[in-house]
Design an enzyme around this catalytic site. Structure first.
Site, PDB file in Angstrom:
ATOM      1  N   LYS A  18     -56.038 -72.595 -32.599  1.00 19.25           N
ATOM      2  CA  LYS A  18     -55.728 -73.411 -31.408  1.00 19.25           C
ATOM      3  C   LYS A  18     -54.921 -72.604 -30.411  1.00 19.25           C
ATOM      4  CE  LYS A  18     -53.589 -76.981 -33.234  1.00 19.25           C
ATOM      5  NZ  LYS A  18     -53.721 -76.950 -34.683  1.00 19.25           N
TER       6      LYS A  18
ATOM      7  N   GLU B 275     -50.095 -77.602 -26.859  1.00 27.01           N
ATOM      8  CA  GLU B 275     -50.808 -77.487 -28.136  1.00 27.01           C
ATOM      9  C   GLU B 275     -50.060 -78.286 -29.200  1.00 27.01           C
ATOM     10  OE1 GLU B 275     -50.826 -73.425 -29.574  1.00 27.01           O
ATOM     11  OE2 GLU B 275     -51.480 -74.093 -31.554  1.00 27.01           O
TER      12      GLU B 275
ATOM     13  N   CYS C  15     -34.299 -53.223 -35.250  1.00 22.58           N
ATOM     14  CA  CYS C  15     -33.280 -54.142 -35.752  1.00 22.58           C
ATOM     15  C   CYS C  15     -32.780 -53.700 -37.131  1.00 22.58           C
ATOM     16  CB  CYS C  15     -33.781 -55.580 -35.706  1.00 22.58           C
ATOM     17  SG  CYS C  15     -32.389 -56.729 -35.498  1.00 22.58           S
TER      18      CYS C  15
ATOM     19  N   HIS D 287     -35.427 -56.187 -30.247  1.00 21.79           N
ATOM     20  CA  HIS D 287     -36.832 -56.333 -30.664  1.00 21.79           C
ATOM     21  C   HIS D 287     -37.767 -56.057 -29.483  1.00 21.79           C
ATOM     22  CE1 HIS D 287     -36.266 -58.302 -34.648  1.00 21.79           C
ATOM     23  NE2 HIS D 287     -35.084 -58.592 -34.107  1.00 21.79           N
TER      24      HIS D 287
ATOM     25  N   GLN E 237     -30.500 -50.396 -38.277  1.00 29.23           N
ATOM     26  CA  GLN E 237     -29.306 -50.440 -39.122  1.00 29.23           C
ATOM     27  C   GLN E 237     -29.483 -49.525 -40.343  1.00 29.23           C
ATOM     28  OE1 GLN E 237     -28.784 -54.669 -39.807  1.00 29.23           O
ATOM     29  NE2 GLN E 237     -28.191 -55.068 -37.680  1.00 29.23           N
TER      30      GLN E 237
ATOM     31  N   GLU F  85     -47.590 -86.223 -40.414  1.00 29.24           N
ATOM     32  CA  GLU F  85     -46.486 -85.789 -39.553  1.00 29.24           C
ATOM     33  C   GLU F  85     -46.878 -85.571 -38.093  1.00 29.24           C
ATOM     34  OE1 GLU F  85     -44.894 -82.592 -41.821  1.00 29.24           O
ATOM     35  OE2 GLU F  85     -46.516 -81.216 -41.286  1.00 29.24           O
TER      36      GLU F  85
ATOM     37  N   SER G 141     -56.934 -76.232 -40.825  1.00 26.73           N
ATOM     38  CA  SER G 141     -55.875 -75.549 -40.075  1.00 26.73           C
ATOM     39  C   SER G 141     -56.302 -74.099 -39.849  1.00 26.73           C
ATOM     40  CB  SER G 141     -54.561 -75.624 -40.848  1.00 26.73           C
ATOM     41  OG  SER G 141     -54.736 -75.074 -42.132  1.00 26.73           O
TER      42      SER G 141
ATOM     43  N   GLY H 165     -35.625 -57.324 -40.564  1.00 28.08           N
ATOM     44  CA  GLY H 165     -35.571 -58.104 -41.796  1.00 28.08           C
ATOM     45  C   GLY H 165     -34.162 -58.546 -42.124  1.00 28.08           C
TER      46      GLY H 165
ATOM     47  N   GLU I 187     -40.816 -55.484 -29.542  1.00 25.12           N
ATOM     48  CA  GLU I 187     -42.156 -56.054 -29.781  1.00 25.12           C
ATOM     49  C   GLU I 187     -42.351 -57.410 -29.112  1.00 25.12           C
ATOM     50  OE1 GLU I 187     -39.724 -55.801 -31.963  1.00 25.12           O
ATOM     51  OE2 GLU I 187     -39.754 -57.353 -33.510  1.00 25.12           O
TER      52      GLU I 187
HETATM   53  N1  GLN Z   1     -30.324 -58.653 -40.960  1.00 22.45           N
HETATM   54  C1  GLN Z   1     -29.917 -57.903 -39.822  1.00 22.45           C
HETATM   55  C2  GLN Z   1     -28.896 -58.651 -38.982  1.00 22.45           C
HETATM   56  O1  GLN Z   1     -28.781 -59.833 -39.068  1.00 22.45           O
HETATM   57  C3  GLN Z   1     -31.118 -57.488 -38.988  1.00 22.45           C
HETATM   58  C4  GLN Z   1     -31.866 -58.630 -38.377  1.00 22.45           C
HETATM   59  C5  GLN Z   1     -33.242 -58.264 -37.898  1.00 22.45           C
HETATM   60  O2  GLN Z   1     -33.815 -57.258 -38.299  1.00 22.45           O
HETATM   61  N2  GLN Z   1     -33.828 -59.101 -37.058  1.00 22.45           N
HETATM   62  O3  GLN Z   1     -28.189 -58.049 -38.216  1.00 22.45           O
END
Ligand code: GLN
Length: 537
Positions: A20, A144, A384, A510, A388, A153, A16, A357, A512
């Site tokens: 790919k 892919e 994100c 996001h 916050q 699987e 793995s 996160g 990114e």
């Molecule tokens: N945990 C936070 C929320 O749910 C931020 C989520 C994130 O950073 N993608 O709002």
């Protein structure tokens, strides 16, 4: 499907993690450059409905599409290479396949019949494969198949490919990627594992049309001929896939190997124009010849596994190259920083990014890092959860809101500056229930965000449950943290900036996910510029 859509299946053998996704994306790039409208689809053999509920340690980052699909990170590569958005249909999992078939069964769609892997599961796999062709938008779909040939699987997927190869009017070929190990003791490249993995495919009734051999050393003609002979492949269709300095070299390596021409020959399609890839080559030249170096601290809690922040790391590469800047990312675990060691750990950074996160772990380290960036006027980019945390830090330390927090971490906080969105209050299922996908945002003029985007209305992708609590907005703005981006229909705060700071931009979305090689993201460009200016000071 539109009768003209042709398919290339990409399978993997021997091991793995051979790349790919990168080979598929590179091939797609070359076909696109030859004038073919191309997209890539990923079939994932796991039973989760999508990777949204997976810990990033399991499968790396969860990528999000405009239409709100939580997908495998390979879709990020597809978009970064092709500069064309993907969608729900581009990622299929075994979970989705079974869920659909079982729902059908409950609705009575198969009454009287025994529901079986063949034909019911394989029919559903084939239906999903054909969805992208059916849109009529694509000349070529590259599909892919995740996992390694021989895995239990992935068997139904290989069986679906076998059936499709025999379907009238379905034009497809199979590209199999394997690994040729180098035995240092004897100084030899060994082809036996490749031969075995092709045998394994043959046992499932699938003869590959093209073999790509991943290798750390150049393949001799002898090796290619041997593989061709034992695997029933024409020598021309044995392609060397050498390790590269950067994943962005791979399309050019594949061009040299003429993978695109071999594919087009096998699909009976004309070559079209010779790929010039001017913008791509310019990007690579800039990437390899930076004029300055800056160091960005990325604060997160999955820093041992950088795939967890794949799109952020790639966004730095795209924007950095564009600005002739090498961006060194210092991966900092948020649990490793505290008020005592913060100065020592963060000094020398030209910019600080606090990553997305979930959950409580490491949150105070993130907040301390933001405090450090704010007070020392170091360029700061919060994404994100990073946004916050910036709000929490400002609430606590500037507005004096003791114990201000997000209700995600501290339900009883006296100051819920970040709280659950109205639309999330009655949600109990975990999977696919966040605010997901693209939403519009209006950017205030006279802000760093506006300077970056140079437009008032933007669209960015989201993946979160919590949001800024507008009850506190006045207080924040009076004290210098301004909502410079809001959702035009519901007033959700999407961007927060500090007034008295050279570059402190925190976003609920996001960015990114939208950075590509030829379209580096405006906020990453602006952040790197600010970090470059800070570096010079
Ligand atoms: N945990 C936070 C929320 O749910 C931020 C989520 C994130 O950073 N993608 O709002």
């Amino acid at each position: 499907m539109s009768s003209s859509t042709k398919y290339v299946f990409v399978t993997g053998g021997v091991a793995s993690s051979l790349g790919k996704g990168i080979i598929a994306a590179s091939l797609a790039k070359l076909l696109q450059a030859r004038g073919y409208s191309t997209t890539i689809q990923k079939l994932d053999p796991y039973i989760n409905i999508d990777p949204g509920t997976l810990n990033p340690y399991e499968h790396g980052e969860c990528f999000v599409t405009d239409d709100g699909a939580e997908t495998d990170l390979d879709l990020g590569h597809y978009e970064r290479y092709l500069n064309v958005p993907t969608s729900q249909a581009n990622n299929v999992t075994t979970g989705k396949i079974y869920q659909h078939v079982i729902n059908q069964e409950r609705e009575g769609a198969y009454l009287g019949k025994t529901v079986q892997v063949i034909p019911h599961i394989t029919d559903e796999i084939k239906r999903r494969i054909k969805l992208l062709g059916n849109t009529g938008e694509y000349d070529i779909v590259i599909t892919e198949i995740g996992g390694t040939v021989g895995d239990i699987e992935s068997l139904p997927y290989i069986e679906a490919v076998r059936q499709l190869k025999w379907e009238p009017d379905f034009d497809c070929i199979v590209l199999h990627l394997t690994f040729v190990p180098f035995l240092a003791a004897s100084g030899e490249l060994k082809t036996k594992p490749t031969q075995h993995s092709v045998k394994q495919l043959l046992e499932s009734g699938v003869q590959p049309d093209i073999l790509a051999l991943r290798t750390e050393h150049k393949l001799t003609e002898g090796v290619k001929d041997k593989v061709a002979l034992f695997c029933n492949i024409s020598p021309k269709a044995v392609i060397e896939a050498m390790d590269a300095d950067t994943i962005y070299d791979v399309p050019l390596l594949m061009l040299e190997e003429e993978l695109d021409k071999v594919v087009l020959d096998k699909l009976n399609l004309p070559y079209g124009e010779e790929p010039q890839l001017i913008a791509w080559k310019e990007f690579l030249t800039k990437l390899k010849n930076p004029k300055q170096t800056i160091k960005i601290g990325l604060i997160g809690k999955y820093t041992e596994l950088q795939d967890a922040y794949k799109s952020i790391a790639e966004s730095f590469i795209h924007a950095g190259a564009h600005l002739d800047t090498k961006v060194i990312v210092d991966w900092i675990h948020s649990e490793d920083i505290n008020e005592k060691n913060i100065k020592k750990r963060l000094q020398g950074l030209d910019g600080i990014l606090v990553a997305p996160g979930f959950g409580e772990r490491g949150i105070e380290g993130k907040i301390s890092a933001i405090n450090y960036a704010r007070e020392n006027k170091i360029p700061f980019f919060g994404i994100c959860l990073g946004m916050q945390c910036a709000v929490i830090e400002f609430g606590r330390n500037v507005l004096g809101l003791t114990d201000a927090h997000s209700t995600e971490m501290y339900l009883e906080t006296p100051h819920p500056v970040i709280y659950l969105m109205e639309s999330q209050k009655n949600v109990s299922n975990k999977g696919g229930t966040m605010r997901l996908g693209a939403y519009p945002c209006v950017v205030k003029k006279d802000s760093n965000a506006y300077l970056a985007y140079n437009t008032e209305t933007i669209s960015e992708r989201h993946r979160h449950r919590y949001e800024f609590n507008n009850k506190y907005l006045n207080d924040f703005e009076k004290n210098g943290m301004i909502a410079t981006g809001t959702n035009p229909t519901n007033n959700l705060v999407e961007i927060m900036e500090l007034k008295n700071h050279p570059w402190f931009v925190a976003v609920q979305f996001h960015p990114e996910y939208k950075s590509t090689v030829t379209n580096p993201h405006p906020l990453f460009l602006a952040f790197i510029k600010a970090a470059g200016a800070y570096h010079k000071n």
